[in-house]
Design a protein around this motif. Structure first.
Motif, PDB file in Angstrom:
ATOM      1  N   ALA A  70      64.356  39.151  30.583  1.00 25.12           N
ATOM      2  CA  ALA A  70      64.862  38.119  31.621  1.00 25.12           C
ATOM      3  C   ALA A  70      65.723  37.046  30.979  1.00 25.12           C
ATOM      4  O   ALA A  70      66.776  36.559  31.538  1.00 25.12           O
ATOM      5  N   LEU A  71      65.282  36.851  29.636  1.00 22.42           N
ATOM      6  CA  LEU A  71      66.452  35.512  28.875  1.00 22.42           C
ATOM      7  C   LEU A  71      67.777  36.467  28.402  1.00 22.42           C
ATOM      8  O   LEU A  71      68.565  35.702  28.581  1.00 22.42           O
ATOM      9  N   ARG A  72      67.827  37.580  28.819  1.00 18.59           N
ATOM     10  CA  ARG A  72      69.313  38.199  28.327  1.00 18.59           C
ATOM     11  C   ARG A  72      70.133  38.138  29.891  1.00 18.59           C
ATOM     12  O   ARG A  72      71.112  38.718  29.907  1.00 18.59           O
ATOM     13  N   LEU A  73      69.608  37.473  31.097  1.00 16.56           N
ATOM     14  CA  LEU A  73      70.230  37.867  32.314  1.00 16.56           C
ATOM     15  C   LEU A  73      71.277  36.388  32.289  1.00 16.56           C
ATOM     16  O   LEU A  73      70.576  35.416  32.344  1.00 16.56           O
ATOM     17  N   PRO A  74      72.255  36.676  32.515  1.00 19.43           N
ATOM     18  CA  PRO A  74      73.215  35.614  32.836  1.00 19.43           C
ATOM     19  C   PRO A  74      73.291  35.095  34.260  1.00 19.43           C
ATOM     20  O   PRO A  74      73.370  36.004  35.070  1.00 19.43           O
ATOM     21  N   PHE A  75      72.828  34.058  34.415  1.00 20.17           N
ATOM     22  CA  PHE A  75      72.810  33.504  35.943  1.00 20.17           C
ATOM     23  C   PHE A  75      74.169  32.339  36.078  1.00 20.17           C
ATOM     24  O   PHE A  75      74.224  31.534  35.389  1.00 20.17           O
ATOM     25  N   CYS A  76      75.142  32.594  37.363  1.00 20.81           N
ATOM     26  CA  CYS A  76      76.040  31.803  37.403  1.00 20.81           C
ATOM     27  C   CYS A  76      76.256  31.354  38.726  1.00 20.81           C
ATOM     28  O   CYS A  76      77.240  30.650  39.238  1.00 20.81           O
ATOM     29  N   GLY A  77      75.393  31.902  39.905  1.00 19.24           N
ATOM     30  CA  GLY A  77      75.663  31.402  41.239  1.00 19.24           C
ATOM     31  C   GLY A  77      74.254  30.760  41.804  1.00 19.24           C
ATOM     32  O   GLY A  77      73.550  29.759  41.048  1.00 19.24           O
ATOM     33  N   SER A  78      73.684  31.117  42.840  1.00 23.13           N
ATOM     34  CA  SER A  78      72.487  30.713  43.460  1.00 23.13           C
ATOM     35  C   SER A  78      71.389  30.854  42.658  1.00 23.13           C
ATOM     36  O   SER A  78      71.210  31.878  41.894  1.00 23.13           O
ATOM     37  N   ASN A  79      70.275  29.821  42.673  1.00 23.25           N
ATOM     38  CA  ASN A  79      69.079  30.187  42.127  1.00 23.25           C
ATOM     39  C   ASN A  79      67.968  30.164  42.921  1.00 23.25           C
ATOM     40  O   ASN A  79      66.697  29.709  42.425  1.00 23.25           O
ATOM     41  N   LEU A  80      68.237  30.827  44.258  1.00 29.41           N
ATOM     42  CA  LEU A  80      67.131  30.956  44.987  1.00 29.41           C
ATOM     43  C   LEU A  80      66.959  32.426  45.053  1.00 29.41           C
ATOM     44  O   LEU A  80      67.973  33.315  45.416  1.00 29.41           O
ATOM     45  N   ILE A  81      65.559  32.785  44.946  1.00 27.05           N
ATOM     46  CA  ILE A  81      65.057  34.148  44.827  1.00 27.05           C
ATOM     47  C   ILE A  81      64.587  34.499  46.111  1.00 27.05           C
ATOM     48  O   ILE A  81      64.061  33.827  46.705  1.00 27.05           O
ATOM     49  N   ASN A  82      65.197  35.645  46.958  1.00 25.01           N
ATOM     50  CA  ASN A  82      64.731  36.110  48.003  1.00 25.01           C
ATOM     51  C   ASN A  82      63.192  36.971  47.692  1.00 25.01           C
ATOM     52  O   ASN A  82      62.963  38.200  48.002  1.00 25.01           O
ATOM     53  N   HIS A  83      62.264  36.167  47.452  1.00 24.74           N
ATOM     54  CA  HIS A  83      60.703  36.690  47.002  1.00 24.74           C
ATOM     55  C   HIS A  83      59.971  35.625  47.192  1.00 24.74           C
ATOM     56  O   HIS A  83      60.162  34.368  47.112  1.00 24.74           O
ATOM     57  N   PRO A  90      63.714  40.366  41.753  1.00 28.71           N
ATOM     58  CA  PRO A  90      64.510  39.460  42.490  1.00 28.71           C
ATOM     59  C   PRO A  90      65.270  38.714  41.504  1.00 28.71           C
ATOM     60  O   PRO A  90      66.635  38.302  41.865  1.00 28.71           O
ATOM     61  N   LEU A  91      64.704  38.750  40.285  1.00 27.08           N
ATOM     62  CA  LEU A  91      65.993  37.876  39.224  1.00 27.08           C
ATOM     63  C   LEU A  91      67.172  38.911  38.863  1.00 27.08           C
ATOM     64  O   LEU A  91      68.332  38.396  38.690  1.00 27.08           O
ATOM     65  N   LEU A  92      67.086  39.972  38.952  1.00 28.50           N
ATOM     66  CA  LEU A  92      68.048  41.026  38.595  1.00 28.50           C
ATOM     67  C   LEU A  92      69.180  40.934  39.773  1.00 28.50           C
ATOM     68  O   LEU A  92      70.360  40.803  39.433  1.00 28.50           O
ATOM     69  N   THR A 170      67.243  48.344  44.281  1.00 25.08           N
ATOM     70  CA  THR A 170      67.558  48.186  45.875  1.00 25.08           C
ATOM     71  C   THR A 170      66.382  47.264  46.414  1.00 25.08           C
ATOM     72  O   THR A 170      65.197  47.271  45.996  1.00 25.08           O
ATOM     73  N   THR A 171      66.657  46.601  47.468  1.00 23.20           N
ATOM     74  CA  THR A 171      65.733  45.548  48.091  1.00 23.20           C
ATOM     75  C   THR A 171      65.316  46.193  49.637  1.00 23.20           C
ATOM     76  O   THR A 171      66.390  46.744  50.423  1.00 23.20           O
ATOM     77  N   PHE A 172      64.250  45.980  49.959  1.00 18.50           N
ATOM     78  CA  PHE A 172      63.945  46.472  51.156  1.00 18.50           C
ATOM     79  C   PHE A 172      63.159  45.414  52.046  1.00 18.50           C
ATOM     80  O   PHE A 172      62.534  44.397  51.219  1.00 18.50           O
ATOM     81  N   PRO A 173      63.057  45.216  53.449  1.00 17.54           N
ATOM     82  CA  PRO A 173      62.460  44.146  54.172  1.00 17.54           C
ATOM     83  C   PRO A 173      60.957  43.925  53.791  1.00 17.54           C
ATOM     84  O   PRO A 173      60.507  42.942  53.701  1.00 17.54           O
ATOM     85  N   MET A 174      60.300  45.412  53.393  1.00 13.84           N
ATOM     86  CA  MET A 174      58.852  45.202  53.169  1.00 13.84           C
ATOM     87  C   MET A 174      58.573  44.721  51.788  1.00 13.84           C
ATOM     88  O   MET A 174      57.346  44.635  51.462  1.00 13.84           O
ATOM     89  N   ASP A 175      59.431  44.468  50.848  1.00 14.97           N
ATOM     90  CA  ASP A 175      59.314  44.252  49.486  1.00 14.97           C
ATOM     91  C   ASP A 175      58.170  43.410  49.527  1.00 14.97           C
ATOM     92  O   ASP A 175      57.343  43.236  48.411  1.00 14.97           O
ATOM     93  N   LYS A 176      58.449  41.939  50.223  1.00 16.04           N
ATOM     94  CA  LYS A 176      57.725  40.864  49.848  1.00 16.04           C
ATOM     95  C   LYS A 176      56.206  41.189  50.375  1.00 16.04           C
ATOM     96  O   LYS A 176      55.227  40.699  49.874  1.00 16.04           O
ATOM     97  N   MET A 177      56.042  41.736  51.399  1.00 14.58           N
ATOM     98  CA  MET A 177      54.805  42.232  51.726  1.00 14.58           C
ATOM     99  C   MET A 177      53.970  42.930  50.990  1.00 14.58           C
ATOM    100  O   MET A 177      52.836  42.858  50.717  1.00 14.58           O
ATOM    101  N   VAL A 178      54.632  44.099  50.476  1.00 13.79           N
ATOM    102  CA  VAL A 178      54.248  45.003  49.330  1.00 13.79           C
ATOM    103  C   VAL A 178      53.658  44.176  48.211  1.00 13.79           C
ATOM    104  O   VAL A 178      52.499  44.308  47.745  1.00 13.79           O
ATOM    105  N   ALA A 179      54.643  43.152  47.741  1.00 18.75           N
ATOM    106  CA  ALA A 179      54.075  42.489  46.396  1.00 18.75           C
ATOM    107  C   ALA A 179      52.767  41.615  46.805  1.00 18.75           C
ATOM    108  O   ALA A 179      52.208  41.372  45.917  1.00 18.75           O
ATOM    109  N   VAL A 180      52.885  40.933  48.040  1.00 15.11           N
ATOM    110  CA  VAL A 180      51.738  40.203  48.333  1.00 15.11           C
ATOM    111  C   VAL A 180      50.478  41.166  48.306  1.00 15.11           C
ATOM    112  O   VAL A 180      49.338  40.741  47.903  1.00 15.11           O
ATOM    113  N   PHE A 181      50.543  42.374  49.043  1.00 11.91           N
ATOM    114  CA  PHE A 181      49.406  43.032  49.124  1.00 11.91           C
ATOM    115  C   PHE A 181      48.921  43.609  47.434  1.00 11.91           C
ATOM    116  O   PHE A 181      47.517  43.279  47.479  1.00 11.91           O
ATOM    117  N   TYR A 182      49.765  43.889  46.625  1.00 11.13           N
ATOM    118  CA  TYR A 182      49.143  44.434  45.401  1.00 11.13           C
ATOM    119  C   TYR A 182      48.843  43.098  44.390  1.00 11.13           C
ATOM    120  O   TYR A 182      47.902  43.363  43.583  1.00 11.13           O
TER     121      TYR A 182
END
Length: 219
Positions: A70-83, A90-92, A170-182
């Motif tokens: 995560a520390l090796r990732l450069p961020f230059c745009g939005s800081n809002l994750i879709n998660h 989501p950080l990637l 890749t992201t799917f609409p169900m990702d957040k629901m799956v993440a909440v589940f596990y």
């Protein structure tokens, strides 16, 4: 960013520890069912400590690897994750770089652990089921009762985990629901799943159910 990395570290530390504990529980059940006379000797207190310490160390190293990535990732745009929480996938998506190689490292670090652990668990249960051929009907019933709760938790936890960490970026609409589940659903269900095999809990639930049915009939 610091809070996000703290969340990534905690999520993977306890998630990886959950995986290792499930594997150790499968080993415990294998010894209890296949070598019952030697159980006290094999699974002694010292042996349990020897098994659990490397599990904590492995979980810590896995989490540190996630933080380093995560520390090796450069961020230059939005800081809002879709998660709903900070995680590597989501950080990637926010990184200002080609994430193909980084995603391979994440899959190797997280996905391989999930897949290998799940394979080990399935092999252990195949060995247990194979050994039950020589048991009596009562012995098979007791062994299956012991293993059923663990198998349910394994499927509920590893299914979403493998789905999340062994795929392309890749992201799917169900990702957040799956993440909440596990991350929330399965741990929440653990006490219920494990206590349902307890005879006292079963009797208490039967009594409660009978009382409710009787009260409703009186109404």
């Amino acid at each position: 960013m610091n809070e996000c990395l703290t969340q990534v570290f905690a999520l993977h530390l306890f998630g990886c520890m959950e995986i290792f504990v499930l594997v150790l529980m499968a080993m415990d059940r294998y010894v209890a069912i296949c070598k019952p006379l030697h159980y006290a000797t094999i699974m002694s207190r010292q042996a349990c400590v020897i098994l659990i310490v490397p599990a904590w160390i492995g979980s810590f190293l896995h989490s540190m690897a996630q933080i380093i990535l995560a520390l090796r990732l450069p961020f230059c745009g939005s800081n809002l994750i879709n998660h709903y929480c900070c995680d590597m996938q989501p950080l990637l998506k926010l990184a200002c770089m080609n994430i193909y190689v980084m995603n391979l490292l994440v899959v190797f670090n997280s996905g391989v652990i999930c897949t290998i652990s799940f394979t080990i668990l399935m092999i252990s249960y195949i060995a247990i089921l194979h050994s039950l051929r020589n048991h009596s009907a009562e012995g098979r019933k007791k062994a299956l009762s012991t293993c059923t709760s663990h198998i349910i938790v394994v499927v509920l936890f590893f299914g979403p985990c493998i789905f999340m960490y062994t795929r392309p970026p890749t992201t799917f609409p169900m990702d957040k629901m799956v993440a909440v589940f596990y991350t929330i659903g399965t741990p929440f269900l653990n006490p219920l799943i494990y206590t349902l095999r307890n005879a006292e809990v079963k009797n208490a639930m039967r009594k409660l159910w009978c009382v409710r049915i009787t009260s409703e009939n009186r109404r």
